[in-house]
Design an enzyme around this catalytic site. Structure first.
Site, mmCIF file in Angstrom:
data_model
loop_
_atom_site.group_PDB
_atom_site.id
_atom_site.type_symbol
_atom_site.label_atom_id
_atom_site.label_comp_id
_atom_site.label_asym_id
_atom_site.label_seq_id
_atom_site.Cartn_x
_atom_site.Cartn_y
_atom_site.Cartn_z
ATOM 1 N N ASN A 92 0.806 -1.226 0.000
ATOM 2 C CA ASN A 92 0.000 0.000 0.000
ATOM 3 C C ASN A 92 0.837 1.274 0.000
ATOM 4 O OD1 ASN A 92 -2.395 1.802 0.873
ATOM 5 N ND2 ASN A 92 -0.955 1.991 2.576
ATOM 6 N N TYR A 161 4.287 9.668 -11.266
ATOM 7 C CA TYR A 161 3.419 8.879 -10.379
ATOM 8 C C TYR A 161 2.457 8.064 -11.245
ATOM 9 C CZ TYR A 161 -0.341 8.052 -6.923
ATOM 10 O OH TYR A 161 -1.299 7.501 -6.102
ATOM 11 N N LYS A 165 2.127 3.915 -11.452
ATOM 12 C CA LYS A 165 0.910 3.170 -11.111
ATOM 13 C C LYS A 165 0.398 2.383 -12.329
ATOM 14 C CE LYS A 165 0.173 4.425 -6.717
ATOM 15 N NZ LYS A 165 0.240 3.458 -5.605
HETATM 16 P P1 NDP Z 1 -0.937 8.641 3.120
HETATM 17 O O1 NDP Z 1 0.070 9.684 2.819
HETATM 18 O O2 NDP Z 1 -1.987 8.915 4.132
HETATM 19 O O3 NDP Z 1 -0.215 7.277 3.486
HETATM 20 C C1 NDP Z 1 0.893 6.834 2.759
HETATM 21 C C2 NDP Z 1 1.632 5.806 3.579
HETATM 22 O O4 NDP Z 1 2.790 5.379 2.825
HETATM 23 C C3 NDP Z 1 2.123 6.362 4.899
HETATM 24 O O5 NDP Z 1 1.941 5.417 5.911
HETATM 25 C C4 NDP Z 1 3.604 6.608 4.639
HETATM 26 O O6 NDP Z 1 4.343 6.432 5.833
HETATM 27 C C5 NDP Z 1 3.920 5.459 3.678
HETATM 28 N N1 NDP Z 1 5.148 5.703 2.935
HETATM 29 C C6 NDP Z 1 5.406 6.660 2.012
HETATM 30 N N2 NDP Z 1 6.677 6.579 1.582
HETATM 31 C C7 NDP Z 1 7.236 5.551 2.270
HETATM 32 C C8 NDP Z 1 8.534 4.975 2.299
HETATM 33 N N3 NDP Z 1 9.533 5.419 1.520
HETATM 34 N N4 NDP Z 1 8.770 3.931 3.138
HETATM 35 C C9 NDP Z 1 7.784 3.465 3.937
HETATM 36 N N5 NDP Z 1 6.539 3.960 3.949
HETATM 37 C C10 NDP Z 1 6.278 4.994 3.132
HETATM 38 O O7 NDP Z 1 -1.607 8.310 1.705
HETATM 39 P P2 NDP Z 1 -2.727 7.251 1.279
HETATM 40 O O8 NDP Z 1 -3.208 6.468 2.427
HETATM 41 O O9 NDP Z 1 -3.691 7.981 0.464
HETATM 42 O O10 NDP Z 1 -1.861 6.335 0.301
HETATM 43 C C11 NDP Z 1 -1.940 4.919 0.313
HETATM 44 C C12 NDP Z 1 -1.915 4.416 -1.110
HETATM 45 O O11 NDP Z 1 -3.081 4.854 -1.786
HETATM 46 C C13 NDP Z 1 -0.730 4.898 -1.934
HETATM 47 O O12 NDP Z 1 -0.201 3.838 -2.695
HETATM 48 C C14 NDP Z 1 -1.345 5.934 -2.857
HETATM 49 O O13 NDP Z 1 -0.635 6.050 -4.065
HETATM 50 C C15 NDP Z 1 -2.728 5.343 -3.055
HETATM 51 N N6 NDP Z 1 -3.734 6.291 -3.525
HETATM 52 C C16 NDP Z 1 -4.198 7.303 -2.718
HETATM 53 C C17 NDP Z 1 -5.137 8.188 -3.190
HETATM 54 C C18 NDP Z 1 -5.695 9.310 -2.361
HETATM 55 O O14 NDP Z 1 -6.426 10.158 -2.901
HETATM 56 N N7 NDP Z 1 -5.437 9.368 -1.081
HETATM 57 C C19 NDP Z 1 -5.658 8.095 -4.562
HETATM 58 C C20 NDP Z 1 -5.129 7.002 -5.303
HETATM 59 C C21 NDP Z 1 -4.205 6.139 -4.796
HETATM 60 P P3 NDP Z 1 5.532 7.384 6.349
HETATM 61 O O15 NDP Z 1 5.253 8.770 5.880
HETATM 62 O O16 NDP Z 1 5.466 7.179 7.812
HETATM 63 O O17 NDP Z 1 6.758 6.777 5.741
#
Ligand code: NDP
Length: 278
Positions: A92, A161, A165
Site C-alpha cells: 500500500n 506517479y 501506477k
Molecule cells: P498517506 O500519505 O496517508 O499514506 C501513505 C503511507 O505510505 C504512509 O503510511 C507513509 O508512511 C507510507 N510511505 C510513504 N513513503 C514511504 C517509504 N519510503 N517507506 C515506507 N513507507 C512509506 O496516503 P494514502 O493512504 O492515500 O496512500 C496509500 C496508497 O493509496 C498509496 O499507494 C497511494 O498512491 C494510493 N492512492 C491514494 C489516493 C488518495 O487520494 N489518497 C488516490 C489514489 C491512490 P511514512 O510517511 O510514515 O513513511
C-alpha cells in the site's frame, strides 16, 4: 473473524488507507505488521488498534523505509520472528513525490522520476519477491494499492506517479498469472480521491488541501457521487480481496473505487443543453 490465525504485512500503515486496513484486519482477528518511516504516526496507528481492543500480541510495529533493501528485510524478518508465517501482503505504501524545483509536466527532473518509480513500483516488486516464498507456504494473497492516476486518462501534472501506477497495474496482472500457479492470488484496488495524508505528502498546505477536496465534491464532473472517499472505503476492498472465501475467483483484477470519477469526460463539465439552446 475472517482473518483469525492469518498474518498480514501492510506497508504504509502509519497513515491513511494503510492505517485503516491495519485496524480492520486486526479487528478481524489477524496478526498485523504495521510500518512506515514516521515513528510518531506509526505509534498513532498502534494506539488506535490497541484502543479498539486488539491485544499487543497481535501487533508488530516496525519503523522502516520500504524503498530500502534493509527496510524490506526488517519487515519480513520481524514478522516471521513474531508470528512465524506470512499469509497476506498489502503493498500500500505510495505517494506522489513532487518536483521541489517547481518544474511541472515534462520539465520534471529524472531524479523525481526515479523517486516516484522506486516507491510506487520498485518497492512493490521487491517486497513481492521477498515475501513470495512465505506466501507459497501458506497459499496466501497479495493486494496492491494502485490509483486511477494509472490511466487511461492522461496525468500530466503527476506524470511519473501516473506511469509508476500504470506499470504497477501491469505488474499486478502479470504476477497474478505467474503466482496463481503456486497458489498465491494477486489483485489490486485503484482509489480515486480519498481523504488521507496524501495531499500533505505531496507538499500541499492544509488550506489548499481543504479547497482541493471541497472543489472536487462540489463538481459532479470531478466526482459524480459528490463525496471524497474515506480510507475505510478502500480498506474494505483490500480486506475483500485478501479474503479467499469471499473473492477466490478474482485473479489479477483491479477494482476501481472513485465515486465514478473515471467514468465522466471533459465535455460533461459544460452545460451543453444550455449552450445548444435545448
Ligand atoms: P498517506 O500519505 O496517508 O499514506 C501513505 C503511507 O505510505 C504512509 O503510511 C507513509 O508512511 C507510507 N510511505 C510513504 N513513503 C514511504 C517509504 N519510503 N517507506 C515506507 N513507507 C512509506 O496516503 P494514502 O493512504 O492515500 O496512500 C496509500 C496508497 O493509496 C498509496 O499507494 C497511494 O498512491 C494510493 N492512492 C491514494 C489516493 C488518495 O487520494 N489518497 C488516490 C489514489 C491512490 P511514512 O510517511 O510514515 O513513511
Amino acid at each position: 473473524m475472517s482473518f483469525t490465525g492469518k498474518t498480514v504485512i501492510i506497508t504504509g500503515s502509519s497513515n491513511g488507507i494503510g492505517r485503516s486496513a491495519a485496524l480492520l484486519f486486526a479487528q478481524d482477528g489477524a496478526n498485523v505488521t504495521i510500518t512506515g518511516r514516521n515513528a510518531e504516526r506509526l505509534e498513532e496507528t498502534r494506539q488506535l488498534i490497541l484502543e479498539s481492543g486488539v491485544s499487543e500480541s497481535h501487533l508488530n510495529s516496525v519503523v522502516a523505509d520500504v524503498t530500502t533493501s534493509d527496510g524490506q528485510d526488517l519487515l519480513v524478518k520481524s514478522t516471521l520472528d513474531k508470528f512465524g508465517k506470512i499469509h497476506i501482503l498489502v503493498n500500500n505504501a505510495g505517494a506522489t513525490i513532487p518536483d521541489t524545483t517547481g518544474a511541472t509536466g515534462t520539465d520534471q527532473t529524472i531524479d523525481v522520476y526515479h523517486k516516484n518509480l522506486k516507491l510506487n513500483l520498485q518497492a512493490v516488486i521487491e517486497m513481492t519477491k521477498k515475501v513470495k516464498p512465505y506466501l507459497m507456504e501458506t497459499q496466501g494473497e497479495i493486494v496492491n494499492v494502485s490509483s486511477i492516476a494509472a490511466g487511461p486518462q492522461a496525468q500530466s501534472d503527476v506524470l511519473y506517479y501516473g506511469i509508476a501506477k500504470a506499470a504497477l497495474d501491469q505488474y499486478t496482472r502479470s504476477t497474478a498469472i505467474d503466482l496463481i500457479q503456486q497458489g498465491i492470488r494477486v489483485n489490486s484496488v485503484s482509489p480515486g480521491v480519498v481523504h488521507t495524508g496524501f495531499t500533505d505528502a505531496l507538499g500541499m498546505p492544509d488550506e489548499a488541501s481543504k479547497k482541493f477536496f471541497d472543489y472536487l465534491e462540489a463538481h459532479k464532473e470531478c466526482i459524480p457521487s459528490r463525496v471524497v472517499g474515506t480510507p475505510e472505503d478502500i480498506a474494505n476492498i483490500i480486506l475483500f480481496l485478501a479474503d479467499r472465501e469471499l473473492s477466490s475467483y478474482i485473479i489479477g483484477e483491479t477494482i476501481v473505487a472513485d465515486g465514478g470519477s473515471t467514468l465522466v469526460k471533459g465535455s460533461q463539465a459544460t452545460d451543453l443543453r444550455t449552450i445548444l439552446g435545448l
